[in-house]
Write a protein that holds these residues in place. Structure first.
Motif, PDB file in Angstrom:
ATOM      1  N   HIS A 104      -6.976  -7.299  -1.142  1.00  0.00           N
ATOM      2  CA  HIS A 104      -6.513  -5.919  -1.086  1.00  0.00           C
ATOM      3  C   HIS A 104      -7.632  -5.010  -1.591  1.00  0.00           C
ATOM      4  CE1 HIS A 104      -2.699  -8.189  -1.378  1.00  0.00           C
ATOM      5  NE2 HIS A 104      -2.180  -7.201  -0.686  1.00  0.00           N
ATOM      6  N   ASN A 105      -7.666  -3.797  -1.054  1.00  0.00           N
ATOM      7  CA  ASN A 105      -8.682  -2.844  -1.499  1.00  0.00           C
ATOM      8  C   ASN A 105      -8.157  -1.435  -1.345  1.00  0.00           C
ATOM      9  OD1 ASN A 105     -11.091  -1.546  -2.228  1.00  0.00           O
ATOM     10  ND2 ASN A 105     -11.840  -1.544  -0.123  1.00  0.00           N
ATOM     11  N   ILE A 106      -8.103  -0.709  -2.443  1.00  0.00           N
ATOM     12  CA  ILE A 106      -7.815   0.725  -2.390  1.00  0.00           C
ATOM     13  C   ILE A 106      -9.099   1.452  -2.755  1.00  0.00           C
ATOM     14  CG2 ILE A 106      -6.504   2.634  -3.379  1.00  0.00           C
ATOM     15  CD1 ILE A 106      -4.205   0.778  -3.859  1.00  0.00           C
ATOM     16  N   TYR A 112       0.827  -1.200   0.000  1.00  0.00           N
ATOM     17  CA  TYR A 112       0.000   0.000   0.000  1.00  0.00           C
ATOM     18  C   TYR A 112       0.869   1.261   0.000  1.00  0.00           C
ATOM     19  CZ  TYR A 112      -4.407  -2.497   1.048  1.00  0.00           C
ATOM     20  OH  TYR A 112      -5.535  -3.291   0.994  1.00  0.00           O
ATOM     21  N   ALA A 113       1.928   1.268   0.820  1.00  0.00           N
ATOM     22  CA  ALA A 113       2.803   2.437   0.894  1.00  0.00           C
ATOM     23  C   ALA A 113       3.471   2.698  -0.454  1.00  0.00           C
ATOM     24  CB  ALA A 113       3.859   2.233   1.978  1.00  0.00           C
ATOM     25  N   GLU A 114       3.882   1.633  -1.106  1.00  0.00           N
ATOM     26  CA  GLU A 114       4.512   1.770  -2.419  1.00  0.00           C
ATOM     27  C   GLU A 114       3.550   2.366  -3.438  1.00  0.00           C
ATOM     28  OE1 GLU A 114       6.078  -1.289  -5.919  1.00  0.00           O
ATOM     29  OE2 GLU A 114       5.936  -1.985  -3.843  1.00  0.00           O
ATOM     30  N   LEU A 115       2.311   1.888  -3.430  1.00  0.00           N
ATOM     31  CA  LEU A 115       1.322   2.398  -4.377  1.00  0.00           C
ATOM     32  C   LEU A 115       0.954   3.847  -4.057  1.00  0.00           C
ATOM     33  CD1 LEU A 115      -0.888  -0.796  -4.620  1.00  0.00           C
ATOM     34  CD2 LEU A 115       0.427   0.206  -6.490  1.00  0.00           C
ATOM     35  N   SER A 160      -1.882   6.552   7.615  1.00  0.00           N
ATOM     36  CA  SER A 160      -1.739   7.814   8.322  1.00  0.00           C
ATOM     37  C   SER A 160      -1.819   7.590   9.826  1.00  0.00           C
ATOM     38  CB  SER A 160      -2.819   8.795   7.864  1.00  0.00           C
ATOM     39  OG  SER A 160      -2.713  10.027   8.548  1.00  0.00           O
ATOM     40  N   LEU A 161      -2.778   6.785  10.270  1.00  0.00           N
ATOM     41  CA  LEU A 161      -2.886   6.453  11.690  1.00  0.00           C
ATOM     42  C   LEU A 161      -1.786   5.497  12.130  1.00  0.00           C
ATOM     43  CD1 LEU A 161      -6.750   6.103  11.915  1.00  0.00           C
ATOM     44  CD2 LEU A 161      -5.371   7.694  13.252  1.00  0.00           C
ATOM     45  N   ALA A 162      -1.406   4.575  11.256  1.00  0.00           N
ATOM     46  CA  ALA A 162      -0.373   3.597  11.622  1.00  0.00           C
ATOM     47  C   ALA A 162       0.924   4.284  12.003  1.00  0.00           C
ATOM     48  CB  ALA A 162      -0.147   2.629  10.464  1.00  0.00           C
ATOM     49  N   GLY A 163       1.217   5.426  11.372  1.00  0.00           N
ATOM     50  CA  GLY A 163       2.430   6.156  11.702  1.00  0.00           C
ATOM     51  C   GLY A 163       2.448   6.691  13.113  1.00  0.00           C
ATOM     52  N   ARG A 164       1.298   6.720  13.786  1.00  0.00           N
ATOM     53  CA  ARG A 164       1.218   7.206  15.159  1.00  0.00           C
ATOM     54  C   ARG A 164       1.390   6.075  16.175  1.00  0.00           C
ATOM     55  NH1 ARG A 164      -0.693  12.387  15.162  1.00  0.00           N
ATOM     56  NH2 ARG A 164      -1.566  13.127  13.182  1.00  0.00           N
ATOM     57  N   TYR A 165       1.385   4.837  15.715  1.00  0.00           N
ATOM     58  CA  TYR A 165       1.532   3.697  16.624  1.00  0.00           C
ATOM     59  C   TYR A 165       2.999   3.518  17.002  1.00  0.00           C
ATOM     60  CZ  TYR A 165      -3.216   1.769  16.115  1.00  0.00           C
ATOM     61  OH  TYR A 165      -4.567   1.554  16.167  1.00  0.00           O
ATOM     62  N   PRO A 166       3.284   3.075  18.225  1.00  0.00           N
ATOM     63  CA  PRO A 166       4.677   2.746  18.574  1.00  0.00           C
ATOM     64  C   PRO A 166       5.180   1.589  17.714  1.00  0.00           C
ATOM     65  CG  PRO A 166       3.161   2.020  20.300  1.00  0.00           C
ATOM     66  CD  PRO A 166       2.355   2.842  19.340  1.00  0.00           C
ATOM     67  N   ALA A 167       6.482   1.512  17.557  1.00  0.00           N
ATOM     68  CA  ALA A 167       7.080   0.553  16.618  1.00  0.00           C
ATOM     69  C   ALA A 167       6.710  -0.885  16.925  1.00  0.00           C
ATOM     70  CB  ALA A 167       8.600   0.724  16.612  1.00  0.00           C
ATOM     71  N   HIS A 168       6.458  -1.206  18.196  1.00  0.00           N
ATOM     72  CA  HIS A 168       6.190  -2.604  18.552  1.00  0.00           C
ATOM     73  C   HIS A 168       4.738  -3.019  18.298  1.00  0.00           C
ATOM     74  CE1 HIS A 168       4.909  -0.462  22.235  1.00  0.00           C
ATOM     75  NE2 HIS A 168       4.089  -1.493  22.426  1.00  0.00           N
ATOM     76  N   LEU A 169       3.874  -2.077  17.926  1.00  0.00           N
ATOM     77  CA  LEU A 169       2.468  -2.403  17.690  1.00  0.00           C
ATOM     78  C   LEU A 169       2.133  -2.286  16.201  1.00  0.00           C
ATOM     79  CD1 LEU A 169       0.526  -0.643  20.595  1.00  0.00           C
ATOM     80  CD2 LEU A 169       0.970  -3.090  20.333  1.00  0.00           C
ATOM     81  N   ILE A 204       1.366   7.116  -6.569  1.00  0.00           N
ATOM     82  CA  ILE A 204       0.275   8.027  -6.936  1.00  0.00           C
ATOM     83  C   ILE A 204       0.607   9.452  -6.505  1.00  0.00           C
ATOM     84  CG2 ILE A 204      -2.156   8.572  -6.540  1.00  0.00           C
ATOM     85  CD1 ILE A 204      -2.535   5.512  -6.038  1.00  0.00           C
ATOM     86  N   ALA A 205       1.085   9.598  -5.259  1.00  0.00           N
ATOM     87  CA  ALA A 205       1.357  10.939  -4.726  1.00  0.00           C
ATOM     88  C   ALA A 205       2.467  11.652  -5.496  1.00  0.00           C
ATOM     89  CB  ALA A 205       1.729  10.838  -3.254  1.00  0.00           C
ATOM     90  N   ALA A 206       3.326  10.900  -6.160  1.00  0.00           N
ATOM     91  CA  ALA A 206       4.388  11.520  -6.961  1.00  0.00           C
ATOM     92  C   ALA A 206       3.836  12.200  -8.202  1.00  0.00           C
ATOM     93  CB  ALA A 206       5.420  10.462  -7.359  1.00  0.00           C
ATOM     94  N   GLU A 207       2.608  11.825  -8.611  1.00  0.00           N
ATOM     95  CA  GLU A 207       2.039  12.371  -9.842  1.00  0.00           C
ATOM     96  C   GLU A 207       0.760  13.167  -9.638  1.00  0.00           C
ATOM     97  OE1 GLU A 207       1.857   9.869 -13.225  1.00  0.00           O
ATOM     98  OE2 GLU A 207       3.503   8.575 -12.582  1.00  0.00           O
ATOM     99  N   LEU A 208       0.077  12.953  -8.506  1.00  0.00           N
ATOM    100  CA  LEU A 208      -1.236  13.570  -8.322  1.00  0.00           C
ATOM    101  C   LEU A 208      -1.377  14.123  -6.912  1.00  0.00           C
ATOM    102  CD1 LEU A 208      -3.419  10.670  -9.772  1.00  0.00           C
ATOM    103  CD2 LEU A 208      -2.936  12.828 -10.908  1.00  0.00           C
TER     104      LEU A 208
END
Length: 381
Positions: free
Chosen positions: A167-169, A75-78, A95-104, A82-86
């Motif tokens: 998978h679902n985007i 998902y991060a790769e995709l 976005s929320l996952a980035g707020r979790y501590p590394a062990h979770l 996309i963000a590189a072009e649009l």
């Protein structure tokens, strides 16, 4: 922003037991089963919490975590592609996952992206279709006033189809769709602040389902931020997005389930705007002698909408696209073309063709007619 908030309760197996209603004497396996019932991806969080507390993981648990990490990486790769072009906004999920501590491990399910317009949505869809083997692309159209919005769910097989969801985007031009035909109109813009955008899109989920343990943990991670908005500022933002009742319910649920005292000031600030919003939603439409509940209004609109695409959209009800083949990218195409002929409505898009439908049941005659029209138009029109 305010001074640093008090620390939130750490996410442990004991906290997950409390949120999921699992007694102390019940096994960790029971906790896993309860997590699966709440959300198909929630066991990922349970396993990561167990590993952090030193519980030994078997091969099945280790592979569950590996598949989750691989899905998150894909998902991060995709998203980066996309963000590189649009111009695209990432909400919830990574976005929320980035707020979790590394062990979770925040449960990895879908990827939700919001784009500014239909052309950007189809450009993103073409990019994704060129990168992954799509099985299905679910199309929904909605209209409010002069604005027509598109939501597109792009699906492809998971590594282990027996155990994991596809998978679902989800691409959408509408960040806050609400209940179709309900009393709360869609809201078309996200807050500039990613913190607010994540919290309010979590609250928006209440229009589709009840809150559960994953939502509470997400709230805890958000409020672990050293400088969250003030209670008054958050109440103002929630009222502006007409989400005060849903946000109050979400924070009260988290407060009760996790013992998060720091949320008390926020729930107090939300009570007045939540009550005002609920009063506004229940306001009569002018028909004498009617209670005019939200669900009644939605039903009335559905009943009054004629069985045509335009009438359904005019009634602020969704129109769905029935795929006429597997999705595939049409490079260079960024626009849709609609054809209303022979009693059917076709939408040709940059990733496939659809029969626009007004109900759950589509007659064989309508489907056959759509295929004939499509053949007449030519596959490459």
């Amino acid at each position: 922003m305010t001074a640093a908030a008090p620390p939130v309760r750490p996410v442990t197996l004991d906290l997950l037991r409390r949120l999921l209603g699992v007694e102390d004497h019940e096994s960790v396996r029971t906790l896993m089963r309860r997590a699966e019932q709440a959300s198909s991806a929630l066991p990922q969080l349970v396993v990561s919490a167990a590993a952090a507390e030193g519980l030994p993981l078997g091969s099945g648990s280790r592979d569950l975590m590996r598949r989750a990490r691989d899905r998150a990486a894909r998902y991060a790769e995709l998203y980066e592609r996309i963000a590189a072009e649009l111009p695209v906004r990432l909400v919830k999920g990574p976005s929320l996952a980035g707020r979790y501590p590394a062990h979770l491990m925040r449960p990895v399910g879908d990827l939700d992206l919001v784009v500014s317009g239909e052309e950007q949505l189809w450009r993103a869809a073409v990019l994704i279709a060129g990168q992954v083997p799509l099985d299905r692309a679910d199309l929904t159209l909605s209209r409010h006033g002069e604005r027509t919005d598109v939501t597109l769910g792009l699906h492809w097989a998971s590594e282990d189809e027996l155990l994991d969801r596809p998978h679902n985007i989800e691409l959408s031009t509408l960040p806050f769709p609400r209940t179709p035909g309900g009393p709360v109109p869609p809201h078309t813009t996200l807050p500039d602040d990613p913190w607010l955008a994540d919290l309010l899109t979590l609250a928006e989920e209440r229009f589709q389902r009840a809150f559960h343990a994953k939502d509470a943990v997400d709230v805890l991670m958000l409020f672990a931020d050293p400088a969250p908005p003030t209670p008054a500022g958050l109440a103002l933002a929630a009222a502006g997005h007409r989400l005060a009742p849903e946000l109050l319910e979400l924070l009260a649920y988290t407060r009760e389930g996790a013992g998060a005292d720091l949320l008390d000031a926020y729930t107090r600030a939300l009570r007045e705007p939540a009550a005002a919003e609920l009063a506004d939603r229940s306001r009569p439409t002018g028909r004498p002698g009617t209670e005019d509940r939200a669900e009644d209004r939605a039903e009335d609109r559905a009943e009054s909408a004629a069985a045509t695409v335009e009438a359904r959209l005019a009634a602020q009800l969704p129109v769905y696209g029935m795929p006429l083949g597997r999705p595939a990218a049409r490079p260079g195409s960024t626009r849709t073309h609609r054809y209303d002929t022979d009693g059917v409505s076709l939408l040709r898009t940059p990733i496939g063709d659809y029969l626009l439908v007004c109900g759950e049941i589509v007659s064989q005659d309508a489907y056959d007619t759509a295929l004939r029209v499509l053949d007449r138009l030519g596959k490459d029109t």
